[in-house]
Design a protein around this motif. Structure first.
Motif, PDB file in Angstrom:
ATOM      1  N   THR A 157      -0.617  -9.488   5.932  1.00 11.47           N
ATOM      2  CA  THR A 157      -2.053  -9.483   6.244  1.00 11.47           C
ATOM      3  C   THR A 157      -2.416 -10.676   7.138  1.00 11.47           C
ATOM      4  N   TRP A 186       0.846  -1.209   0.000  1.00  6.44           N
ATOM      5  CA  TRP A 186       0.000   0.000   0.000  1.00  6.44           C
ATOM      6  C   TRP A 186       0.876   1.252   0.000  1.00  6.44           C
ATOM      7  N   GLU A 246      -6.158   1.586   7.585  1.00  7.84           N
ATOM      8  CA  GLU A 246      -5.729   2.926   7.150  1.00  7.84           C
ATOM      9  C   GLU A 246      -6.812   3.947   7.516  1.00  7.84           C
ATOM     10  N   SER A 251      -5.831  -3.577   6.580  1.00  9.60           N
ATOM     11  CA  SER A 251      -5.123  -2.354   6.193  1.00  9.60           C
ATOM     12  C   SER A 251      -5.106  -1.343   7.331  1.00  9.60           C
ATOM     13  N   LEU A 264      -7.383  -1.996  -1.559  1.00  3.36           N
ATOM     14  CA  LEU A 264      -8.198  -2.936  -0.787  1.00  3.36           C
ATOM     15  C   LEU A 264      -8.844  -3.966  -1.700  1.00  3.36           C
TER      16      LEU A 264
END
Ligand SMILES: Cc1ncc(COP(=O)(O)O)c(C=O)c1O
Length: 497
Positions: A382, A84, A322, A320, A364
């Protein structure tokens, strides 16, 4: 020359235009416990520890922020997914894709460079506005992700990228509800819903989740809430479901979902499916995530083509985490074209969702694939985030269940646990004298004694007479952290026995 007209303040006293009695009357009714009194006190302690590291006078050296699902925040320190940040950094400084490409090639894997080049060609500068619904190519990839997830077609024109799921929820509720309209919400719920409904002067219609049955949702309870609202003359417009649940961590089974869809069909209610934790699934074999879109599409045609559904997703959760990038999307199903136009118009008023959030959504929905240079690192990162979350969650619920006067439904997914606390009568009386809810007093005392910031169950709603706290399963050092809760809890129970 004449003097310009002003309101004037003849007695020489200026009266501010914005006062509590003049601002929008709905605003003071908005409450948001996740960032409320407890979080403010925790902030105060954080500053104290920072400013006076040696003589802070507190019984702890660290504040543990277990109040909010914000995995990358200081103290929780979840590392961003490398792929990312590689793609995002290239897009932020596109000279690395051009003038300094040779330098970039020494640091970045080929697939990150390729992805960034592709996104750069599609988007241009991340400093420019995009289409109000979000970049069309990203929406197409969202549609593909949904199709692959559910096995049913998805139309990119029915997908809106948003500033986090919160932005999407606020705009849909804002379009859907008149002041006074009813919206069914689970209790306990994530306070975004009560806060937004309060702001819109709409009416929250609680339906209780059953803690005894692993926080499951009952069709009859929802129906009771619908009938009660109708008797009171409240028009029931929409139903919110959070799956997997926050704060409960429960994952719904297909049968329960079908029953809810049937109810929405019979009662002609808009279904809002908050599915931001769809990737945080601990036991995919026994308790898989199934989307409401998939269940709806598998129902008899009359229902599948009628029930209006908006489902929400986010880059803040999953693996993630985020949160600060503010990215998400919603998909509209069976919404009338003229209403879609209105949703679009309202999205245009804020021009576009943040571009870096939109790029997050792209990452994503289209992560590296097997065989790509970045795949193994992406997979390892992950999987390890998910494995940590799952093991912490299981450790915590086991620990809570071993304590006197505490019980906890183990989570199927998401990031939280909501243990129940049998608060002794004397403590309840003490809370009254302090002017606090008993679980707020418990959580404040926990914070004061240990530096652990939880949220009181009353911030999410709970069956009257029951008390809970909600904690995240994101904190590293879970054994030490639970050990502190254990010591505090035992002392609390003894003190007020
Ligand atoms: C159930 C639920 N929905 C929505 C949100 C908001 O997420 P976002 O950061 O995408 O706005 C949260 C955040 O914790 C949440 O728990």
């Amino acid at each position: 020359m004449s003097t310009p007209q002003t309101n004037g303040h003849p007695k020489g006293k200026f009266t501010p235009a914005l006062r509590l009695d003049t601002i929008n009357g709905a605003v003071p009714n908005v409450q948001y416990a996740v960032r409320g009194e407890l979080a403010l006190r925790a902030d105060k302690y954080l500053h104290k520890l920072h400013d006076h590291p040696k003589d802070h006078g507190l019984p702890f050296d660290r504040v543990v922020t277990a109040n909010i699902g914000n995995p990358q925040q200081a103290g929780l320190d979840q590392k961003p997914i490398t792929f990312w940040r590689q793609v995002i950094s290239l897009l932020e400084y596109p000279d690395l894709l051009d003038k300094h490409l040779e330098v970039a090639k020494q640091i970045y894997p080929v697939d990150a460079i390729e992805r960034a080049k592709k996104l750069h060609a599609e988007i241009g500068s991340v400093g420019a506005y995009s289409q109000s619904k979000g970049v069309v190519t990203i929406r197409r990839r969202v549609a593909k992700f949904i199709e692959e997830r559910d096995g049913y077609p998805s139309d990119p024109e029915h997908i809106f990228l948003t500033a986090g799921a919160s932005g999407g929820v606020a705009s849909i509720l804002g379009v859907a509800l008149h002041p006074g309209d009813g919206c069914l919400i689970p209790i306990p719920q994530y306070p975004l819903y009560t806060a937004t409904l309060a702001y819109l002067s709409a009416t929250p219609l609680p339906y209780y989740l059953s803690e005894e049955n692993n926080w499951s949702m009952s069709h009859d309870t929802i129906l009771e809430s619908v009938s009660k609202a109708r008797q009171e003359g409240v028009p029931v417009k929409s139903l919110v479901i959070i799956n997997p649940g926050n704060p409960t961590g429960a994952c719904l089974d297909r049968k329960a979902m079908e029953a809810v869809i049937q109810l929405c069909y019979e009662e002609e209610i808009l279904l809002l499916a908050d599915e931001v934790y769809q990737a945080n699934i601990f036991y995919p074999e026994q308790k898989p995530f199934v989307s409401f879109k998939k269940v709806l599409m598998g129902m008899p045609e009359e229902i599948a083509k009628s029930v209006e559904l908006v489902s929400f997703h986010s880059i803040s959760k999953g693996m993630s985490g985020e949160c600060g990038r503010r990215g998400g999307y919603f998909e509209c199903v069976n919404i009338l074209p003229e209403v879609m136009d209105q949703i679009y118009k309202m999205a245009s008023v804020s021009l576009c969702p943040p571009l870096t959030g939109q790029i997050g959504v792209d990452l994503l929905v289209s992560p590296p694939k097997p065989g790509d240079p970045s795949f193994s690192q992406w997979e390892e990162e992950t999987q390890s985030i998910l494995a940590n979350l799952k093991s912490r969650s299981a450790y915590m619920s086991d620990k809570f269940n071993s304590l006197p006067g505490m019980s906890c439904v183990p989570a199927d997914g998401a990031m939280y646990l909501m243990p129940k606390i049998e608060i002794p009568t004397k403590a309840i009386e003490e809370a009254k004298t302090r002017g606090k809810e008993p679980d707020v007093m418990y959580a404040l005392d926990l914070l004061d004694a240990t530096g652990i910031c939880a949220v009181a169950g009353s911030g999410f709603g709970q069956v009257p007479g029951t008390y809970h706290i909600r904690v995240t399963a994101l904190c590293p050092g879970v054994e030490e952290y639970c050990g502190k809760i254990e010591t505090f809890h035992k002392e609390f129970m003894e003190k007020w026995a």
